[in-house]
Design a protein around this motif. Structure first.
Motif, PDB file in Angstrom:
ATOM      1  N   PRO A  16       0.834  -1.204   0.000  1.00  0.00           N
ATOM      2  CA  PRO A  16       0.000   0.000   0.000  1.00  0.00           C
ATOM      3  C   PRO A  16       0.872   1.259   0.000  1.00  0.00           C
ATOM      4  CG  PRO A  16       0.014  -1.011   2.167  1.00  0.00           C
ATOM      5  CD  PRO A  16       0.746  -1.938   1.238  1.00  0.00           C
ATOM      6  N   THR A  17       0.359   2.323  -0.558  1.00  0.00           N
ATOM      7  CA  THR A  17       1.051   3.616  -0.528  1.00  0.00           C
ATOM      8  C   THR A  17       0.169   4.633   0.182  1.00  0.00           C
ATOM      9  OG1 THR A  17       0.199   4.259  -2.687  1.00  0.00           O
ATOM     10  CG2 THR A  17       2.349   3.149  -2.647  1.00  0.00           C
ATOM     11  N   TYR A  18       0.798   5.709   0.605  1.00  0.00           N
ATOM     12  CA  TYR A  18       0.109   6.696   1.420  1.00  0.00           C
ATOM     13  C   TYR A  18       0.347   8.098   0.871  1.00  0.00           C
ATOM     14  CZ  TYR A  18      -0.130   2.664   4.424  1.00  0.00           C
ATOM     15  OH  TYR A  18      -0.371   1.418   4.902  1.00  0.00           O
ATOM     16  N   THR A  19      -0.453   9.040   1.345  1.00  0.00           N
ATOM     17  CA  THR A  19      -0.379  10.434   0.920  1.00  0.00           C
ATOM     18  C   THR A  19      -0.245  11.329   2.140  1.00  0.00           C
ATOM     19  OG1 THR A  19      -1.760  10.010  -1.018  1.00  0.00           O
ATOM     20  CG2 THR A  19      -1.640  12.288  -0.265  1.00  0.00           C
ATOM     21  N   ILE A  20       0.625  12.334   2.020  1.00  0.00           N
ATOM     22  CA  ILE A  20       0.716  13.393   3.020  1.00  0.00           C
ATOM     23  C   ILE A  20       0.340  14.679   2.306  1.00  0.00           C
ATOM     24  CG2 ILE A  20       2.242  14.744   4.508  1.00  0.00           C
ATOM     25  CD1 ILE A  20       3.897  12.199   4.923  1.00  0.00           C
ATOM     26  N   LEU A  61       3.737   7.284  -1.106  1.00  0.00           N
ATOM     27  CA  LEU A  61       4.714   7.090  -0.041  1.00  0.00           C
ATOM     28  C   LEU A  61       4.553   5.729   0.624  1.00  0.00           C
ATOM     29  CD1 LEU A  61       4.303  10.588   1.619  1.00  0.00           C
ATOM     30  CD2 LEU A  61       6.134   9.862   0.068  1.00  0.00           C
ATOM     31  N   LYS A  62       5.670   5.152   1.021  1.00  0.00           N
ATOM     32  CA  LYS A  62       5.645   3.923   1.797  1.00  0.00           C
ATOM     33  C   LYS A  62       5.375   4.269   3.259  1.00  0.00           C
ATOM     34  CE  LYS A  62       8.847   1.441  -1.175  1.00  0.00           C
ATOM     35  NZ  LYS A  62      10.067   0.663  -1.252  1.00  0.00           N
TER      36      LYS A  62
END
Length: 76
Positions: A16-20, A61-62
């Motif tokens: 999965p990837t993430y967002t800031i 982002l990891k």
């Protein structure tokens, strides 16, 4: 056969990837700050520059811990 396909799909599933994301605002006036350079320490991503709405976003982002920094001419 279906169980084997499901197992293969699970094994090759992408991480999965993430967002800031957020908005840079003037602490005194509360108005968005255009032209702010925002960087993300701990990630291999280029810095971004906020637009008229003061918004920024880092995607793909990891999982992990990151440091956020922002710089703009005229602000300490």
């Amino acid at each position: 056969m279906i169980a084997h396909l499901l197992l293969l799909a699970w094994l090759f599933q992408a991480d999965p990837t993430y967002t800031i994301s957020g908005t840079v605002v003037n602490r005194v006036t509360g108005k968005p700050l255009n032209g702010t350079h925002v960087g993300l320490a701990g990630a291999r991503v280029d810095p971004v520059v906020t637009g008229p709405d003061g918004r920024f976003e880092f995607t793909g982002l990891k999982a992990g811990k990151y440091g956020l920094n922002a710089e703009r001419t005229g602000f300490v």
